[in-house]
Design an enzyme around this catalytic site. Structure first.
Site, PDB file in Angstrom:
ATOM      1  NE  ARG A 136      18.621  67.151 -12.180  1.00  0.00           N
ATOM      2  CZ  ARG A 136      19.405  66.908 -11.022  1.00  0.00           C
ATOM      3  NH1 ARG A 136      20.125  67.968 -11.022  1.00  0.00           N
ATOM      4  NH2 ARG A 136      19.428  66.136 -10.502  1.00  0.00           N
ATOM      5  CB  THR A 137      13.874  70.887 -15.442  1.00  0.00           C
ATOM      6  OG1 THR A 137      15.062  70.090 -16.075  1.00  0.00           O
ATOM      7  CG2 THR A 137      14.065  71.784 -16.937  1.00  0.00           C
ATOM      8  CE  LYS A 178     -10.596  64.440 -14.024  1.00  0.00           C
ATOM      9  NZ  LYS A 178     -11.280  65.869 -14.121  1.00  0.00           N
ATOM     10  NE  ARG A 189      10.931  67.690 -18.935  1.00  0.00           N
ATOM     11  CZ  ARG A 189      12.672  67.295 -18.014  1.00  0.00           C
ATOM     12  NH1 ARG A 189      12.809  65.745 -17.273  1.00  0.00           N
ATOM     13  NH2 ARG A 189      13.668  67.818 -18.718  1.00  0.00           N
ATOM     14  CG  HIS A 242      15.504  69.004 -21.388  1.00  0.00           C
ATOM     15  ND1 HIS A 242      15.181  70.496 -21.638  1.00  0.00           N
ATOM     16  CD2 HIS A 242      16.212  68.515 -20.826  1.00  0.00           C
ATOM     17  CE1 HIS A 242      15.612  70.264 -20.396  1.00  0.00           C
ATOM     18  NE2 HIS A 242      15.938  69.762 -19.747  1.00  0.00           N
TER      19      HIS A 242
END
Lengths: 338, 338, 338
Positions: free
Chosen positions: B57-58, B86, B107, B135
């Site tokens: 969605r985001t 890594k 995110r 957010h």
């Protein structure tokens, strides 16, 4: 059929005139797909490519088709991490994601899920395959290829002679192709499969009821001798009780150049929905056919671009504006016709 | 707040005037998000969408917002295979990847990681969620939706009456929304949660210190009777000691049409940050609310496009050029308003 | 070398004049990569980014480079779910996917696979890394960086003095860089590695046969004292019999600011192909070098954009049209030069 704003979910939506409309638009897409011209008719439009089941070929084909019309693509692939997996309904997913794009191409492993999604979507949805159910753009590109391959020979889909080989019981593509062929006139079909993998009876009956000729067989050579098209499909080993039984059939349905030369009429066209298996014991079409100019399997995938461009132009109602938004292509395109 | 070139990491960066600036720009984005016009103001700009934690969605919302301004999107999803896994530092990742784009939406599962990344980035970074921390675009779109929903009623965010339901202790969205509401005047909040999932005391105290009215409750019906907005959130089962306890609370906070009709004032707006759970025993908002015109949950996600377009236009400093770069949309857009 | 329509598979395709041609085109890409101007020369062209092995850095760099020339990108990442994994031949995959794009950038874990793919492709293919074999754009960007770093000092690649540190036996990047350096005049190389991880003898012999000076060493300090470039690489622990042995070498090849100050000439340039390991016991380049203006590791990745833009412009034959299709950039670009 009213294309503008419609979902494309099933080939059962199509009448013959609709198929011919798609094909006429697809013909007009050729200069763009072949990079002779560039159109920007869908400049600013966004395709939401929702592939809840992986499919490189179909996903890239839809995406490239949309780019070739000037639009942008936002992709979602995979399923495990999605909100659906966390308990969100397809209704909610569809309401939300359809707010982010102008048209959606969707693949999903569950039969019927794309139609359920489409019912809640605020933009047109094109089914890119919902489990074993439907994959309408594949059936359309197959029929478009048949028409194009035969065109140079002064023949059409009416009175077509076609042999279909392999797993005709579970193969989604051959079912859909049979339904489309049923819309035309006097098609002769030779359906070649192991007895346990025959074409479903209701598809055969429907074809016969419409006046088409259907012959069923379980041997290759005679079946491919008097046809325009040999349409081969994957024979899935797991359908058989024993491996020995599978091997038995595989030998019978495997086409190579020497069988082709010995049994087919000149210029018989060879098709396959791909992927074809390249592993020694699982081949349907041998590599020695790669130089046969009648091997149309890559023209099928090329035609997929044309058909998908046509579907996008139709549902977004820009067919008449494609050429007006176009310019010549200036970058290197020399290798493409190879 | 100086938007041009700034990172958007936390709602604590925003004063009331900044929020209102974002909303004014978002208002101007409506013709583009609704596909009435097309702008190419960010033609050639590249969004680096770095989703080290999945979020369909985001991610799609940020990407589509950038496309709608004329820009391109280069996405990275997943984490396991990345150089960070890594042993590469966030500093190095940020220095490298910020060289490939003009703005980054990121995110990441770890709280604080987006700010750490931003400190090394050579382009503006917008936080798309860093663990349980921030957010900001979600909080802004929630408040924008509240403002938009009430606008037709001659009311604003000042003197808003809102009930928040569910897990108010761990819910990132309600925390952020409370902080934003605190910037306005005389808000009345009813906070409805199980005792063990109450809103953190410091948020409540801050609201009260600014003169807002806060009432806490653990029952639904009375709480939703005199409010403009009911903001429902997911009640997470794993927060409770036993399933029986969770079931007890779930029944109390589950909203459906009959409860709405019996207890809410006419036109009370229903919101939810989504996804809402559609599984029988985990629903917060029943499906029978889907036909209720005051269910604003999909207008929230639609508004997310407007708010994210506004943030991009502000940090890339093109607000005044958006309209000048625009043309009418010519493709099919008929379904969108459905 | 004829670039238009060619595959870029190996640095062994390049003569010195070809390298200089790429670099001249890369120089001209700077205003576009730095966002001072925008070009749309590849408007409508599609890059097929086929990353059958993950690589965020290389994938995003290729994609952004193509976007910066005005083209679109269709990406495929991962391998397990692909048709190849289901038994499709690379030939078939190449025939199909090359029908969807105008140029392909491909990474694949198997050495030689990109060349095999290219042989069947209908569009130019650029090798983005095939196992331990080749990664030509990395070698080109390394050499381009060397040239650019030394340019301000009135020096070129001829008569370069360079130390290479670390695992020189298995490191793909140092092998390729040595081959490219061999095309120039009188290079002095100091190859610093554990005895068991020395540069392959045939590479050393080829360099010597062309008149270059090669010294091999297993200690750091003396080796870096009289060079223009220190090129550090990852020392992979798994190459050693015991961890103790690895630790022994790691200490010897780890560069930090105090060693740099004590042993290097002023303005010695530090390079690394990245990612560098940030974990305490595995560092090759310490964080305290981050403020050293001669640390060129992020200029290397920035230059990767220029080199990849140049390769695309050359194989698609649009070099002479880039500027004519350009306009100034109008959005915020203030942070980039940081």
């Amino acid at each position: 059929m009213q294309f503008a704003g419609s979902h494309i979910l099933s080939i059962s939506q199509f009448e013959r005139a609709d198929v011919e409309r798609v094909f006429a638009v697809a013909d007009n897409m050729e200069p763009y797909a072949r990079r002779r011209r560039r159109t920007r008719v869908l400049d600013g439009a966004i395709l939401g490519a929702m592939f809840f089941e992986p499919s490189t070929r179909t996903r890239v084909s839809f995406g490239s088709a949309f780019n070739l019309l000037g639009g942008e693509v936002r992709e979602t692939t995979g399923f495990e991490q999605s909100a659906i997996a966390k308990g969100e309904s397809l209704y909610d997913t569809a309401r939300v994601l359809s707010g982010y794009s102008d048209v959606i191409a969707m693949r999903h492993p569950v039969s019927g899920s794309v139609a359920e999604f489409a019912a809640a979507s605020r933009v047109p949805v094109i089914n890119g395959g919902d489990g074993s159910n439907e994959h309408p753009s594949q059936a359309l590109l197959d029929l478009y290829t048949i028409k194009a391959e035969l065109a140079g020979r002064g023949r059409g889909v009416d009175r077509l002679r076609i042999a279909m080989l392999g797993d005709l019981r579970y193969g989604r593509t051959v079912h859909s192709l049979c339904k489309l062929l049923g819309l035309f006139e006097q098609v002769q079909l030779v359906l070649v499969s192991p007895t346990e993998l025959r074409m479903p009876a209701e598809i055969v009956e429907t074809l016969k009821a419409r006046g088409h000729e259907v012959v069923e067989s379980d041997t290759l050579e005679a079946s491919i001798s008097h046809v325009d098209i040999v349409y081969s499909t994957r024979l899935q080993e797991e359908r058989f009780t024993t491996r020995e039984e599978a091997d038995l059939y595989r030998g019978r349905f495997r086409l190579n150049q020497s069988i082709y030369t010995a049994h087919c009429e000149p210029n018989t066209v060879i098709m396959h929905p791909l992927p074809r298996d390249s592993r020694e014991n699982a081949r349907e079409l041998d590599d020695d056919l790669n130089d046969n100019p009648n091997l149309a399997i890559f023209r099928q995938t090329d035609n997929g671009l044309l058909v998908r461009m046509a579907l996008f132009a139709l549902v977004l109602d820009v067919v008449d504006q494609v050429d007006a938004c176009s310019t010549p292509v200036t970058w290197y395109t020399g290798r493409r016709e190879l």
